[in-house]
Write an enzyme that holds these catalytic residues in place. Structure first.
Site, PDB file in Angstrom:
ATOM      1  N   THR A 158       0.850  -1.189   0.000  1.00  0.00           N
ATOM      2  CA  THR A 158       0.000   0.000   0.000  1.00  0.00           C
ATOM      3  C   THR A 158       0.888   1.242   0.000  1.00  0.00           C
ATOM      4  OG1 THR A 158      -1.666  -1.202   1.250  1.00  0.00           O
ATOM      5  CG2 THR A 158      -1.844   1.191   1.280  1.00  0.00           C
ATOM      6  N   ARG A 268     -37.624   4.564  -1.935  1.00  0.00           N
ATOM      7  CA  ARG A 268     -38.034   3.650  -3.010  1.00  0.00           C
ATOM      8  C   ARG A 268     -39.422   3.063  -2.712  1.00  0.00           C
ATOM      9  NH1 ARG A 268     -37.591   2.134  -8.265  1.00  0.00           N
ATOM     10  NH2 ARG A 268     -37.869  -0.112  -8.499  1.00  0.00           N
ATOM     11  N   GLY A 339     -31.483  -3.146  -4.957  1.00  0.00           N
ATOM     12  CA  GLY A 339     -31.920  -3.863  -6.160  1.00  0.00           C
ATOM     13  C   GLY A 339     -31.020  -3.537  -7.345  1.00  0.00           C
ATOM     14  N   GLU A 363      -3.555  -6.869   6.431  1.00  0.00           N
ATOM     15  CA  GLU A 363      -3.160  -6.769   7.863  1.00  0.00           C
ATOM     16  C   GLU A 363      -3.584  -8.015   8.639  1.00  0.00           C
ATOM     17  OE1 GLU A 363      -2.929  -3.095   9.792  1.00  0.00           O
ATOM     18  OE2 GLU A 363      -2.698  -1.967   7.917  1.00  0.00           O
TER      19      GLU A 363
HETATM   20  N1  CAA Z   1       3.697  -8.568  19.441  1.00  0.00           N
HETATM   21  C1  CAA Z   1       4.993  -8.841  19.715  1.00  0.00           C
HETATM   22  N2  CAA Z   1       5.560 -10.037  19.449  1.00  0.00           N
HETATM   23  C2  CAA Z   1       4.779 -10.974  18.883  1.00  0.00           C
HETATM   24  C3  CAA Z   1       3.435 -10.755  18.569  1.00  0.00           C
HETATM   25  C4  CAA Z   1       2.893  -9.493  18.876  1.00  0.00           C
HETATM   26  N3  CAA Z   1       1.624  -9.210  18.615  1.00  0.00           N
HETATM   27  N4  CAA Z   1       2.919 -11.869  18.009  1.00  0.00           N
HETATM   28  C5  CAA Z   1       3.896 -12.759  17.980  1.00  0.00           C
HETATM   29  N5  CAA Z   1       5.034 -12.238  18.507  1.00  0.00           N
HETATM   30  C6  CAA Z   1       6.333 -12.897  18.706  1.00  0.00           C
HETATM   31  C7  CAA Z   1       6.156 -14.225  19.435  1.00  0.00           C
HETATM   32  O1  CAA Z   1       6.168 -14.034  20.826  1.00  0.00           O
HETATM   33  C8  CAA Z   1       7.354 -15.013  18.953  1.00  0.00           C
HETATM   34  O2  CAA Z   1       8.494 -14.614  19.665  1.00  0.00           O
HETATM   35  P1  CAA Z   1       9.402 -15.691  20.505  1.00  0.00           P
HETATM   36  O3  CAA Z   1       9.879 -16.692  19.509  1.00  0.00           O
HETATM   37  O4  CAA Z   1      10.469 -14.866  21.116  1.00  0.00           O
HETATM   38  O5  CAA Z   1       8.471 -16.299  21.492  1.00  0.00           O
HETATM   39  C9  CAA Z   1       7.538 -14.507  17.529  1.00  0.00           C
HETATM   40  O6  CAA Z   1       6.880 -13.254  17.434  1.00  0.00           O
HETATM   41  C10 CAA Z   1       6.982 -15.459  16.490  1.00  0.00           C
HETATM   42  O7  CAA Z   1       5.594 -15.591  16.776  1.00  0.00           O
HETATM   43  P2  CAA Z   1       4.760 -16.877  16.409  1.00  0.00           P
HETATM   44  O8  CAA Z   1       5.473 -18.083  16.907  1.00  0.00           O
HETATM   45  O9  CAA Z   1       3.382 -16.640  16.889  1.00  0.00           O
HETATM   46  O10 CAA Z   1       4.866 -16.877  14.823  1.00  0.00           O
HETATM   47  P3  CAA Z   1       3.994 -17.603  13.726  1.00  0.00           P
HETATM   48  O11 CAA Z   1       4.858 -18.015  12.614  1.00  0.00           O
HETATM   49  O12 CAA Z   1       3.131 -18.653  14.357  1.00  0.00           O
HETATM   50  O13 CAA Z   1       3.127 -16.382  13.116  1.00  0.00           O
HETATM   51  C11 CAA Z   1       1.201 -15.008  12.895  1.00  0.00           C
HETATM   52  C12 CAA Z   1       2.230 -15.636  13.822  1.00  0.00           C
HETATM   53  C13 CAA Z   1       0.190 -14.385  13.826  1.00  0.00           C
HETATM   54  C14 CAA Z   1       0.524 -16.040  12.005  1.00  0.00           C
HETATM   55  C15 CAA Z   1       1.914 -13.932  12.021  1.00  0.00           C
HETATM   56  O14 CAA Z   1       2.771 -14.527  11.075  1.00  0.00           O
HETATM   57  C16 CAA Z   1       0.944 -13.012  11.310  1.00  0.00           C
HETATM   58  O15 CAA Z   1       0.409 -12.097  11.915  1.00  0.00           O
HETATM   59  N6  CAA Z   1       0.720 -13.213   9.971  1.00  0.00           N
HETATM   60  C17 CAA Z   1      -0.084 -12.272   9.194  1.00  0.00           C
HETATM   61  C18 CAA Z   1       0.800 -11.218   8.592  1.00  0.00           C
HETATM   62  C19 CAA Z   1       0.061  -9.945   8.301  1.00  0.00           C
HETATM   63  O16 CAA Z   1      -0.790  -9.508   9.051  1.00  0.00           O
HETATM   64  N7  CAA Z   1       0.441  -9.295   7.214  1.00  0.00           N
HETATM   65  C20 CAA Z   1      -0.100  -8.032   6.887  1.00  0.00           C
HETATM   66  C21 CAA Z   1       0.781  -7.331   5.922  1.00  0.00           C
HETATM   67  S1  CAA Z   1       0.785  -5.595   6.132  1.00  0.00           S
HETATM   68  C22 CAA Z   1      -0.563  -4.997   5.330  1.00  0.00           C
HETATM   69  O17 CAA Z   1      -1.444  -5.704   4.933  1.00  0.00           O
HETATM   70  C23 CAA Z   1      -0.619  -3.515   5.239  1.00  0.00           C
HETATM   71  C24 CAA Z   1      -1.538  -3.020   4.176  1.00  0.00           C
HETATM   72  O18 CAA Z   1      -1.260  -3.102   3.017  1.00  0.00           O
HETATM   73  C25 CAA Z   1      -2.756  -2.348   4.517  1.00  0.00           C
END
Ligand code: CAA
Length: 379
Positions: A158, A268, A339, A363
Site C-alpha cells: 500500500t 423507493r 436492487g 493486515e
Molecule cells: N507482538 C509482539 N511479538 C509478537 C506478537 C505481537 N503481537 N505476536 C507474535 N510475537 C512474537 C512471538 O512471541 C514469537 O516470539 P518468541 O519466539 O520470542 O516467542 C515470535 O513473534 C513469532 O511468533 P509466532 O510463533 O506466533 O509466529 P507464527 O509463525 O506462528 O506467526 C502469525 C504468527 C500471527 C501467524 C503472524 O505470522 C501473522 O500475523 N501473519 C499475518 C501477517 C500480516 O498480518 N500481514 C499483513 C501485511 S501488512 C498490510 O497488509 C498492510 C496493508 O497493506 C494495509
C-alpha cells in the site's frame, strides 16, 4: 464505564465527516474507475493533522488518542476506503512504529515529515511467498558492517509508488528464523530500489498497490529499527495497532453502506408503499444496525485498551475479524436493498461491497485473526 465521547473526540469526528462529504465524495466514483490515487485529498488530510493523529505534537503529530482515530477512520471510510487506507497505514503501521521503537534521530529525520503529512510511508512485510506466513521472509539484508545490503521483492505494498519512506522487513540471519529479521527504513531514491507495476484491484482501486524490488540497496545501520533481530516483533507489535485502523475502516465501509440503504429504503416505492415499510427490508436493516453497533464497540474497546496502555492484541484482532466480516455482510445486503440500482456505480454501494473484501485479507486475513485470538484464549 462511560459510553460518551469527549468534546474533542466529537470535534474530530465531525471534522472527518465534513472532510469526507466535501472533499472525498466528489470524484470518488471516478477515482475508483480509473484507479486514481487521491493525492490532493491526502495532502489536505495531512495539513489537517489526520496522517499523524496519535503522534505527539513534539514529533509533528496531532497528539490525539486512538478513540479519535477510530472515529475519524469510520467517517472517512464511509465515503472513500481508498483514501482511508492511506490514513490507516501512515498512522498506525508507519508513524506508530517509528514513535514507539525509533531512535530520536530516526524520529527527527523520518517521523516528523510523515506525521505532518509532508511525506507518506509504507510498511513492507508481504512477499510473493510470505503473506500470512510472515516469518518466511525471503528478502535478505546482509550485514556489511556499517550498512545492510538489501535484496528481494515485496508484494501488495500500500502506498507503493506514493510513499517516500518504507519500513522493510528482511532476513539477516536465516538460522535464527524470525529472530534474525530486521526492520529497515528505506528511502525512495536509494540506488537499487525500484517500484514495480501497479496492481489492478477488485476494490480500494484508488489506493496505489505495488510490488517493490530491492537490488543491492545499501541501507545504513542507523536505519535499523530496534535491536538486531527485532524486526519480526516490530512488525507484529505494529500490526496490533494497524488492525484497529483496518477494523475501523471496515466499520466505516459497513456504516456507509447501511446509511445509504436506510435512506434509499425510505424513498423507493414498491407494492404501493416504501420498501422500508416491508418487513423483509426492516429485518435486514435491524440486523445491519445491530452488527455495525457491535463492530463499533469492539473497535472502541481495542482503542480504549491501547490508550490505557493495556494489552490490546486480542482485542484488535477481534475487532478486525468481526468488523471485516460485518462489512462484507452489510455491503452485500445494502446492494440487495438497492436492487438493480445497487448494481450500478452511481449508487456507491457496489464500490463499498468491493472495498469491503480487502478488509478480510490485509493486515492479517480473518483466518490469521482467528489464530491470534485462539492462541490468546487458550493461553
Ligand atoms: N507482538 C509482539 N511479538 C509478537 C506478537 C505481537 N503481537 N505476536 C507474535 N510475537 C512474537 C512471538 O512471541 C514469537 O516470539 P518468541 O519466539 O520470542 O516467542 C515470535 O513473534 C513469532 O511468533 P509466532 O510463533 O506466533 O509466529 P507464527 O509463525 O506462528 O506467526 C502469525 C504468527 C500471527 C501467524 C503472524 O505470522 C501473522 O500475523 N501473519 C499475518 C501477517 C500480516 O498480518 N500481514 C499483513 C501485511 S501488512 C498490510 O497488509 C498492510 C496493508 O497493506 C494495509
Amino acid at each position: 464505564m462511560y459510553f460518551e465521547f469527549t468534546e474533542e473526540q466529537l470535534m474530530i469526528q465531525e471534522a472527518a465527516r465534513e472532510f469526507a462529504q466535501t472533499e472525498l465524495k466528489p470524484g470518488v466514483i471516478e477515482r475508483d474507475e480509473h484507479q486514481k490515487f487521491p493525492a490532493e485529498q491526502i495532502k489536505k488530510l495531512g495539513e489537517l493533522g489526520f496522517l499523524g493523529m496519535m503522534v505527539p505534537e513534539a514529533h509533528g503529530g496531532s497528539g490525539m488518542d486512538t478513540i479519535s482515530y477510530v472515529l475519524a477512520m469510520e467517517e472517512l471510510s464511509k465515503i472513500d476506503a481508498s483514501a482511508s487506507v492511506v490514513v490507516s497505514v501512515n498512522n498506525s503501521l508507519v508513524c506508530f512504529g517509528l514513535e514507539k521503537y525509533g531512535t530520536e534521530a530516526q524520529k527527527q529525520k523520518y517521523l516528523v515529515p510523515l506525521a505532518k503529512g509532508e511525506k507518506i510511508g509504507a510498511f513492507c512485510l508481504s512477499e510473493p511467498e510470505a503473506g500470512s506466513d510472515a516469518t518466511s521472509q525471503r528478502t535478505i539484508a546482509i550485514d556489511m558492517g556499517d550498512h545492510y545490503l538489501l535484496n528481494g521483492v515485496k508484494n501488495w505494498i500500500t502506498n507503493g509508488s506514493s510513499a517516500s519512506t518504507y519500513i522493510v522487513m528482511a532476513q539477516t540471519d536465516a538460522a535464527k528464523r524470525h529472530n534474525g529479521i530486521n526492520a529497515l527504513i528505506v528511502e525512495r531514491g536509494m540506488p537499487g530500489f525500484t517500484v514495480g507495476a501497479k496492481e489492478n484491484k477488485l476494490g480500494i482501486r484508488g489506493s496505489d498497490t505495488h510490488s517493490l524490488m530491492f537490488t543491492d540497496v545499501k541501507v545504513p545501520k542507523e536505519n535499523r529499527i530496534g535491536e538486531e533481530g527485532f524486526g519480526f516483533k516490530f512488525a507484529m507489535s505494529t500490526l496490533d495497532g494497524g488492525r484497529i485502523g483496518i477494523a475501523s475502516q471496515a466499520l466505516g465501509i459497513a456504516s456507509g453502506a447501511y446509511e445509504l440503504a436506510l435512506q434509499y429504503s425510505k424513498e423507493r416505492k414498491a407494492f404501493g408503499k416504501t420498501i422500508a415499510d416491508l418487513q423483509a427490508t426492516q429485518f435486514k436493516l435491524a440486523d445491519m444496525a445491530t452488527e455495525i453497533e457491535a463492530a463499533r464497540l469492539l473497535c472502541l474497546k481495542a482503542a480504549w485498551l491501547k490508550d490505557k496502555g493495556l494489552p490490546y492484541a486480542q482485542a484488535s484482532s477481534m475487532a478486525k475479524l468481526f468488523a471485516s466480516e460485518v462489512a462484507m455482510r452489510v455491503t452485500i445486503e445494502a446492494v440487495q436493498i438497492h436492487g438493480g440500482y445497487g448494481f450500478v456505480k452511481e449508487y456507491h454501494v457496489e464500490r463499498l461491497m468491493r472495498d469491503a473484501k480487502i478488509t478480510q485479507i490485509y493486515e492479517g486475513t480473518s483466518e490469521i485473526q482467528r489464530i491470534v485470538i485462539s492462541r490468546e484464549v487458550l493461553k
